[in-house]
Each structure stands twice: as C-alpha cells, then as structure tokens.
Motif scaffolding. Structure first.
Motif: not given
Length: 176
Positions: A8-9, A27-37, A61-65, A153-157
C-alpha cells in the motif's frame, strides 16, 4: 507485510505518484503504511521527505526509514507530492494545500467510505492531481517479487516493521 502495508505505502509512491529523483514529499502519518511511503520515496531519490505525525515518538523510526524532516503538525507547502496516510478527510484537505501547482495529492488512508472531502476549487484549478489509491495500485505478480528482491538486497526495511510475533497459541491475543 508485503501483501498489505508495504504494498500500500510503496505502491502509492511507485505506481500512482511516480516519485522521481529530486522530488519533494510530505507524508502525513508515520505509522506502518506511512513508513513504507517514506522508504519508497527514499528509494526513488526524493530530495526531501517530510514526515508529519502528532506522536513525537514516531520521529526515530521515520528518520530511520528515510525522512529528512519530522514535524508535529501540517504546516508545510510547495511540495511535489503529499501522501495522506491516516484516513482523515481534514488531513486530506490539508494535503491539497501543501502541494505545489502541478503536484500530486495521494489519498492513501481510508476514512469512512461515505465521508466527503471539501476543498477550495482554486486548489485543484492549479493543475494539482488528486489521486485515489487502493492497495498501492499494486500488481501482485510483478510488485511482490520486486519488493521481496529489494528486501533481500537490503534496500527495503521489513524486519523493523515487526513489533511483536505470536505463535498459534497466542493467536487470539494477537487479534485482541
């Protein structure tokens, strides 16, 4: 994870908004889907990714992502893409005002399906694109292997998105 929140994100970024190198994103909302955006925008090479959430503890987490900035309220403007991931029609209206003329407003979050959004016509008269997004516009046969490959490949958390696990004996507790 890939079949729901990640698709989804990330799909909203890859398939609908088509974020490009150097674009600016909110990105408005830093939950699970927002982190994927956020992480998909990072993978696309967005030059600025502003995460907005009213919960200050989500900043780490937002910064880590991949977020370059974190703020607690909707106060930015002039971005190329705004993703509303909460499911709030008020925040979607805010997202419309955040986007530059010609930019994309991405309705990722799902409010009550009978809800209506009110915005000034002038906002869309500036060639802004209001994009509805269902499940990231995903194409499972091609998108799921792509996302799995990015993870391998380590690119997607993905591991960092798991907050808890439960076996079959803990299934009811997980649902609760």
């Amino acid at each position: 994870l890939i079949g729901c929140g990640v698709m989804t994100g990330a799909g909203a970024v890859f398939n609908r908004a088509r974020v490009e190198l150097g674009d600016t994103v909110v990105v408005i909302g830093a939950g699970g889907v927002g982190l994927n955006v956020i992480q998909a925008a990072r993978l696309c090479g967005a030059s600025q990714i502003i995460a907005i959430d009213r919960v200050a503890s989500k900043e780490r987490m937002a910064v880590e992502f991949g977020a370059t900035d974190f703020i607690l309220e909707t106060s930015t403007s002039g971005v190329d893409h705004a993703f509303e991931v909460v499911g709030s029609t008020k925040l979607l209206a805010d997202a419309i005002s955040m986007v530059r003329p010609g930019g994309n407003i991405c309705a990722v979050g799902v409010p009550d399906l009978t809800a209506t959004v009110t915005y000034p016509f002038q906002a869309l008269h500036q060639n802004k694109n209001l994009l509805g997004i269902r499940a990231g516009g995903g194409k499972p046969r091609s998108d799921f292997p792509l996302l799995a490959d990015l993870y391998l490949k380590g690119s997607l958390k993905l591991d960092e998105l798991v907050s808890d696990t439960a076996g079959l004996d803990g299934l009811q507790g997980a649902f609760d």
